[in-house]
Scaffold this motif. Sequence first.
Motif, PDB file in Angstrom:
ATOM      1  N   SER A 162      65.160  18.362  39.896  1.00  0.00           N
ATOM      2  CA  SER A 162      65.211  19.188  38.695  1.00  0.00           C
ATOM      3  C   SER A 162      66.161  18.546  37.682  1.00  0.00           C
ATOM      4  O   SER A 162      67.295  18.198  38.025  1.00  0.00           O
ATOM      5  CB  SER A 162      65.689  20.606  39.024  1.00  0.00           C
ATOM      6  N   PHE A 163      65.688  18.401  36.475  1.00  0.00           N
ATOM      7  CA  PHE A 163      66.523  17.841  35.409  1.00  0.00           C
ATOM      8  C   PHE A 163      65.993  18.308  34.064  1.00  0.00           C
ATOM      9  O   PHE A 163      64.872  18.828  33.958  1.00  0.00           O
ATOM     10  CB  PHE A 163      66.550  16.309  35.473  1.00  0.00           C
ATOM     11  N   CYS A 164      66.802  18.152  33.039  1.00  0.00           N
ATOM     12  CA  CYS A 164      66.392  18.454  31.675  1.00  0.00           C
ATOM     13  C   CYS A 164      66.537  17.208  30.819  1.00  0.00           C
ATOM     14  O   CYS A 164      67.345  16.320  31.117  1.00  0.00           O
ATOM     15  CB  CYS A 164      67.206  19.605  31.082  1.00  0.00           C
ATOM     16  N   ALA A 176      61.970  20.326  30.368  1.00  0.00           N
ATOM     17  CA  ALA A 176      62.648  20.724  31.600  1.00  0.00           C
ATOM     18  C   ALA A 176      61.714  20.481  32.776  1.00  0.00           C
ATOM     19  O   ALA A 176      60.525  20.798  32.715  1.00  0.00           O
ATOM     20  CB  ALA A 176      63.050  22.197  31.542  1.00  0.00           C
ATOM     21  N   VAL A 178      61.364  21.281  36.823  1.00  0.00           N
ATOM     22  CA  VAL A 178      61.850  22.126  37.920  1.00  0.00           C
ATOM     23  C   VAL A 178      61.045  21.783  39.162  1.00  0.00           C
ATOM     24  O   VAL A 178      59.820  21.920  39.171  1.00  0.00           O
ATOM     25  CB  VAL A 178      61.703  23.621  37.583  1.00  0.00           C
ATOM     26  N   PHE A 258      69.600  26.442  33.153  1.00  0.00           N
ATOM     27  CA  PHE A 258      68.717  25.763  34.098  1.00  0.00           C
ATOM     28  C   PHE A 258      69.445  25.276  35.350  1.00  0.00           C
ATOM     29  O   PHE A 258      68.810  25.061  36.374  1.00  0.00           O
ATOM     30  CB  PHE A 258      68.040  24.559  33.424  1.00  0.00           C
ATOM     31  N   PRO A 260      70.486  22.266  36.127  1.00  0.00           N
ATOM     32  CA  PRO A 260      69.773  21.094  36.634  1.00  0.00           C
ATOM     33  C   PRO A 260      70.718  20.130  37.339  1.00  0.00           C
ATOM     34  O   PRO A 260      71.949  20.214  37.196  1.00  0.00           O
ATOM     35  CB  PRO A 260      69.222  20.464  35.353  1.00  0.00           C
TER      36      PRO A 260
END
Length: 326
Positions: A162-164, A176, A178, A258, A260
């Motif tokens: 998971s990252f943005c 984004a 997920v 988030f 992340p």
Amino acid sequence: LVAEGLLSEEPDPGREGRKGYPAKLLAIRPEGLFTAGVYIDPDRILTCLCDLTGQPLATEEVPVENRAFDTLMTAAGDSVRRLLAATGVDSARVAGCGVSYPGHYSATPRQVLRIRQFQGWPDVNVEHDLSPYFGMPVHHMNDAKAACLAEMHYGSARHFGSFCHIWLSYGIGGAAVVDRRLHLGQGGVAAEWGGLFPKSHPRPSGQDLLEVLASDGIPLGHLSDLDAGHLSRPKVQAWALRAAEQLRWLCLVIARTFAPEAIVIGGTMPPALIASFIDRINSADSLGEDFFVQPPRILRADQDRHPELGAAVLPVHDLFTPPDPA
């Protein structure tokens, strides 16, 4: 997939000498499938032809002299055809063409709002208006989300679940991811970070930077016109300090909402500016005075110098990513 030439089977060296039917390993055949990628921004058209592992076989850059929709798309389609001819790739092995350009999604499905530099464009329906220029199925995402997929598959975020992503160009875009899935949200507008910075106020965007330079007596029409001399001017340095603080606040918002593993920052702004933003954010004591949990890693994008690769990912991503369950 083996019969179609997308995968190959090879003996498993770890099972040599064992009894029973010998197990085989499956491997992607890079030449089993190809994709074309087209990235259009107000300064240039970048195209590529890639294999199934994302390696470019051929690339081309076409300068933008006329921003009219038909002119740009015709030039992009001609460029893709030149790449196919130059590489000799069988068109039957091309999964499609990915196209990305700036603009966020509207309330109308598959329609992207025009940015300032493309105000003369008609309302574009991707399915109906883009395919005729390329002679193959066209897959589209805006530039920020396509760039995010390039980072997920081939770049600095390929090891994160998971990252943005923050994309800094004439505007401010983002995406984004997920659990290795791109989160688009209602209407595809999730993670459009630019909406947190109203255009009526100073914002950390490329267009805002150009307007600051214009107020300093240096009117420039393109981000690609910026050089080290422009970046060293006091007004620009003051702008960079303010923009870095705005982006630190944005990272705090992303971390809070988030949570992340990482935040990847890239774009078509001068690389020195993006690097300075990341350095300032990482050198701060914290993202916020009441932020006490483990912060996400703030990373430089790997693939933003090749935004056409993000577009080329789209046909393969759409082909191999199952839709979300209803």
